[in-house]
Write an enzyme that holds these catalytic residues in place. Structure first.
Site, PDB file in Angstrom:
ATOM      1  N   ASN A   9       0.869  -1.176   0.000  1.00  0.00           N
ATOM      2  CA  ASN A   9       0.000   0.000   0.000  1.00  0.00           C
ATOM      3  C   ASN A   9       0.908   1.228   0.000  1.00  0.00           C
ATOM      4  O   ASN A   9       1.465   1.589   1.029  1.00  0.00           O
ATOM      5  CB  ASN A   9      -0.905  -0.020   1.240  1.00  0.00           C
ATOM      6  N   TRP A  10       1.036   1.825  -1.168  1.00  0.00           N
ATOM      7  CA  TRP A  10       1.949   2.979  -1.287  1.00  0.00           C
ATOM      8  C   TRP A  10       1.368   4.242  -0.660  1.00  0.00           C
ATOM      9  O   TRP A  10       2.070   5.243  -0.523  1.00  0.00           O
ATOM     10  CB  TRP A  10       2.251   3.259  -2.757  1.00  0.00           C
ATOM     11  N   LYS A  11       0.070   4.198  -0.371  1.00  0.00           N
ATOM     12  CA  LYS A  11      -0.615   5.402   0.152  1.00  0.00           C
ATOM     13  C   LYS A  11      -0.393   6.560  -0.831  1.00  0.00           C
ATOM     14  O   LYS A  11      -0.260   6.322  -2.031  1.00  0.00           O
ATOM     15  CB  LYS A  11      -0.140   5.709   1.573  1.00  0.00           C
ATOM     16  N   HIS A  93      -9.526   1.347   5.067  1.00  0.00           N
ATOM     17  CA  HIS A  93      -8.244   1.613   5.718  1.00  0.00           C
ATOM     18  C   HIS A  93      -8.472   2.647   6.826  1.00  0.00           C
ATOM     19  O   HIS A  93      -9.269   3.569   6.676  1.00  0.00           O
ATOM     20  CB  HIS A  93      -7.220   2.131   4.697  1.00  0.00           C
ATOM     21  N   GLU A  95      -6.833   5.103   7.708  1.00  0.00           N
ATOM     22  CA  GLU A  95      -6.609   6.508   7.311  1.00  0.00           C
ATOM     23  C   GLU A  95      -7.850   7.081   6.641  1.00  0.00           C
ATOM     24  O   GLU A  95      -8.158   8.260   6.782  1.00  0.00           O
ATOM     25  CB  GLU A  95      -5.374   6.592   6.400  1.00  0.00           C
ATOM     26  N   GLU A 168      -5.117  -4.314  10.975  1.00  0.00           N
ATOM     27  CA  GLU A 168      -4.131  -3.241  11.095  1.00  0.00           C
ATOM     28  C   GLU A 168      -4.444  -2.421  12.345  1.00  0.00           C
ATOM     29  O   GLU A 168      -5.256  -1.488  12.294  1.00  0.00           O
ATOM     30  CB  GLU A 168      -4.184  -2.324   9.862  1.00  0.00           C
ATOM     31  N   GLY A 174       2.667   2.945  10.736  1.00  0.00           N
ATOM     32  CA  GLY A 174       3.620   4.036  10.510  1.00  0.00           C
ATOM     33  C   GLY A 174       4.348   4.492  11.767  1.00  0.00           C
ATOM     34  O   GLY A 174       4.967   5.552  11.774  1.00  0.00           O
ATOM     35  N   SER A 213       3.663  -1.452  10.548  1.00  0.00           N
ATOM     36  CA  SER A 213       5.109  -1.442  10.798  1.00  0.00           C
ATOM     37  C   SER A 213       5.781  -2.787  10.514  1.00  0.00           C
ATOM     38  O   SER A 213       6.704  -3.191  11.229  1.00  0.00           O
ATOM     39  CB  SER A 213       5.409  -0.968  12.223  1.00  0.00           C
ATOM     40  N   GLY A 234       2.983  -0.782   4.354  1.00  0.00           N
ATOM     41  CA  GLY A 234       3.020   0.622   3.961  1.00  0.00           C
ATOM     42  C   GLY A 234       4.439   1.052   3.638  1.00  0.00           C
ATOM     43  O   GLY A 234       4.951   0.797   2.548  1.00  0.00           O
ATOM     44  N   GLY A 235       5.095   1.676   4.607  1.00  0.00           N
ATOM     45  CA  GLY A 235       6.420   2.273   4.393  1.00  0.00           C
ATOM     46  C   GLY A 235       7.425   1.361   3.705  1.00  0.00           C
ATOM     47  O   GLY A 235       8.095   1.775   2.747  1.00  0.00           O
TER      48      GLY A 235
HETATM   49  P1  13P Z   1       3.174   0.856   7.674  1.00  0.00           P
HETATM   50  O1  13P Z   1       3.688  -0.444   7.129  1.00  0.00           O
HETATM   51  O2  13P Z   1       3.872   2.051   7.107  1.00  0.00           O
HETATM   52  O3  13P Z   1       3.072   0.845   9.161  1.00  0.00           O
HETATM   53  O4  13P Z   1       1.656   1.003   7.116  1.00  0.00           O
HETATM   54  C1  13P Z   1       0.776  -0.039   7.296  1.00  0.00           C
HETATM   55  C2  13P Z   1      -0.436   0.246   6.505  1.00  0.00           C
HETATM   56  O5  13P Z   1      -1.198   1.141   6.850  1.00  0.00           O
HETATM   57  C3  13P Z   1      -0.677  -0.543   5.289  1.00  0.00           C
HETATM   58  O6  13P Z   1      -1.966  -0.374   4.833  1.00  0.00           O
END
Ligand code: 13P
Length: 253
Positions: A9-11, A93, A95, A168, A174, A213, A234-235
């Site tokens: 997930n590149w966001k 998600h 967010e 999640e 993050g 994470s 994510g990251g």
């Molecule tokens: P991180 O891996 O950056 O913590 O993000 C997780 C995430 O929200 C994937 O959808």
């Protein structure tokens, strides 16, 4: 063990240049036995689709509309995602729940709309740190799961009930502070039990992924748990080396 699913997930990160650098590094790194899915920002979906070609890497959207078409400026329907080559779409998600006020009801509508368009929803659930400290984790997650089945029950369509759940915990996203593999595994079991209350057949086969994470250093410890069917990243998914190492660990465990 059934193959694991590793989802990037590149966001809202990246650029055309980054796409050109990252995607070949992922697509060219073959990891048999692991299903890999890339969810770039919508604007890059088509170019990522072209770069993936026939490789065993799948494409997903990060969000979709509750609606099929019409006067909804800025929205993208799940059918449109399908048109550009998506097989998957992330919905609910945290967010989107937190920054864009998506309620369980809205997420439920997206869930059904995505499946009606032939996509596989990746349904995100999870509690905030405050909810966890108040002992509300079970209640919050059960509510998130129940709303998916409520939306299905309200729909008159017949859909192919294929979807994933990603656990999640919001406090782990993050932050560098992942859940422990034990905690993730226990919560996955709780999630599967709740799904079983709605549909025993789905509960037997559904893959539940962990997200929050995950990186190449801790991923292996999650995959040691049989209950963890993959990861939503994510990251670390923005770094091809890290993402590929995680895919490798998913294949080996
Ligand atoms: P991180 O891996 O950056 O913590 O993000 C997780 C995430 O929200 C994937 O959808």
């Amino acid at each position: 063990m059934d193959s694991r699913i590793i989802i990037a997930n590149w966001k809202m990160n990246g650029s055309a240049e980054m796409v050109a650098n990252i995607v070949p590094a992922i697509v060219g790194f073959k990891v048999p036995g692991v299903r890999s899915v890339l969810c770039p920002p919508a604007i890059f979906l088509r170019s990522v689709a072209e770069m993936i070609g026939s490789a065993e890497v799948f494409l997903g959207g990060q969000n979709c509309s509750t609606e099929k078409s019409g006067a909804f400026t800025g929205e993208i329907s799940p059918e449109m995602l399908g048109n550009v080559g998506c097989r998957y779409v992330i919905i609910g998600h945290s967010e989107r729940r937190q920054c864009y006020f998506e309620t369980n009801g809205v997420v439920g509508k997206k869930f059904v709309n995505a499946m009606e368009a032939g996509l596989i929803p990746i349904c995100c659930v999870g509690e905030t740190g405050e909810e966890r400290s108040k002992g509300l984790t079970r209640e919050v997650i059960n509510g998130q799961i129940d709303s998916l089945f409520t939306a299905l029950g309200e729909s008159t369509s017949k859909v192919n009930l294929e979807f994933l759940i990603a656990y999640e915990p919001v406090w782990a996203i993050g932050t560098g502070e992942s859940a422990s593999p034990d905690l993730a595994s226990e919560t996955h079991i709780m999630i599967r039990d709740r799904v079983a209350q709605h549909n025993a057949v789905v509960a037997e086969t559904i893959k539940i992924l962990y997200g929050g994470s995950v990186n190449e250093k801790n991923a292996g410890s999650f995959f040691e748990k049989g209950e963890i069917g993959g990861a939503l990243i994510g990251g670390a998914s923005l770094k091809p080396h890290s993402f590929n190492e995680i895919r490798k660990l998913a294949a080996g465990a």
